[in-house]
Motif scaffolding. Structure first.
Motif, short mmCIF file in Angstrom:
data_model
loop_
_atom_site.label_atom_id
_atom_site.label_comp_id
_atom_site.label_asym_id
_atom_site.label_seq_id
_atom_site.Cartn_x
_atom_site.Cartn_y
_atom_site.Cartn_z
N MET A 130 0.82 -1.21 0.00
CA MET A 130 0.00 0.00 0.00
C MET A 130 0.86 1.26 0.00
SD MET A 130 -2.91 -1.17 -0.46
CE MET A 130 -3.84 0.34 -0.37
N SER A 131 2.02 1.20 0.64
CA SER A 131 2.90 2.38 0.66
C SER A 131 3.50 2.67 -0.71
CB SER A 131 4.01 2.20 1.69
OG SER A 131 4.97 1.25 1.24
N LYS A 132 3.48 1.69 -1.58
CA LYS A 132 4.09 1.85 -2.90
C LYS A 132 3.04 2.00 -4.01
CE LYS A 132 8.09 -0.74 -1.45
NZ LYS A 132 8.91 -1.93 -1.61
N LYS A 133 1.78 1.93 -3.64
CA LYS A 133 0.70 1.92 -4.64
C LYS A 133 0.61 3.23 -5.42
CE LYS A 133 -4.16 0.90 -5.17
NZ LYS A 133 -5.40 0.55 -4.51
N GLU A 134 0.77 4.33 -4.77
CA GLU A 134 0.67 5.64 -5.44
C GLU A 134 2.06 6.05 -5.92
OE1 GLU A 134 -2.27 7.03 -5.98
OE2 GLU A 134 -3.21 5.41 -4.83
N TYR A 135 2.36 5.75 -7.15
CA TYR A 135 3.68 6.08 -7.72
C TYR A 135 3.49 6.89 -8.99
CZ TYR A 135 2.53 2.15 -10.76
OH TYR A 135 1.91 1.32 -11.65
N ASP A 136 4.53 7.59 -9.37
CA ASP A 136 4.53 8.37 -10.60
C ASP A 136 4.66 7.39 -11.77
OD1 ASP A 136 5.07 9.94 -12.81
OD2 ASP A 136 6.65 11.12 -11.83
N LEU A 137 3.70 7.40 -12.65
CA LEU A 137 3.69 6.48 -13.79
C LEU A 137 4.97 6.58 -14.62
CD1 LEU A 137 2.04 4.36 -15.28
CD2 LEU A 137 1.00 6.21 -16.59
N TYR A 146 6.54 -1.28 -6.89
CA TYR A 146 5.15 -1.54 -6.51
C TYR A 146 4.69 -2.90 -7.03
CZ TYR A 146 0.12 -1.68 -6.84
OH TYR A 146 -1.20 -2.09 -6.75
#
Length: 174
Positions: A130-137, A146
């Motif tokens: 969950m800590s890695k889910k929001e990443y810059d594409l 992620y």
């Protein structure tokens, strides 16, 4: 499962010792598959005879019988026999707790330990993914990180489920 069945203080050697002490093979028979029972019986009978010769002969015969019992047990589990390991090896906390639960008839300590261990392992993996889910594409390394965490979490969950589901119907050791 041969986890500690090939050690001098494991259940196979312990049962073999008791069988020799009581001169009753029925203490060790359940540890080998039926098709190996004849070989175990022959080894037992020979060991009982040789034990009468002398203390040294008994010691050698006993160890040979232990090796035979462990080898046949391992063979029945589809594992190769690599010799009897020494007593006191560290198999982690679960083996001792499981043996203690069986001995005392109280599973609470083991159950709590396992549930806590599973919960902590699951939670740690979930938090990581969950800590890695929001990443810059556009950040390929973050995306890979992620994906690796996500796949590891899913695989961990699946393997845990599959192992428990398979264990509902354990293989008969006889």
């Amino acid at each position: 499962m041969a986890l500690h069945c090939d050690t001098m203080d494991g259940p196979v050697v312990t049962a073999a010792e008791l069988a020799l002490e009581m001169e009753n093979i029925n203490y060790i028979i359940p540890y080998v598959k039926k098709n190996f029972e004849g070989e175990l019986r022959e080894a037992f009978d020979r060991t009982i005879v040789v034990r009468e010769l002398s203390g040294d002969a008994a010691e050698v015969a006993d160890y040979w019988f232990f090796e035979t019992a462990v080898r046949l047990h391992m063979l029945g589990e589809g594992k190769s026999y690599t010799g009897i390991k020494q007593s006191g090896l560290n198999w982690g906390p679960v083996v001792h707790k499981a043996e203690e639960a069986i001995e005392t008839g109280d599973k609470i300590e083991l159950e709590e330990f396992l549930l806590e261990f599973i919960t902590e392992s699951f939670e740690r993996r979930f938090v990581e993914v969950m800590s890695k889910k929001e990443y810059d594409l556009n950040d390929t390394e973050a995306a890979r990180d992620y994906v690796n965490s996500m796949l590891e979490f899913i695989l961990f969950s699946h393997k845990l489920y599959a192992y428990i589901d398979e264990a509902k119907y354990p293989n008969d050791i006889n």
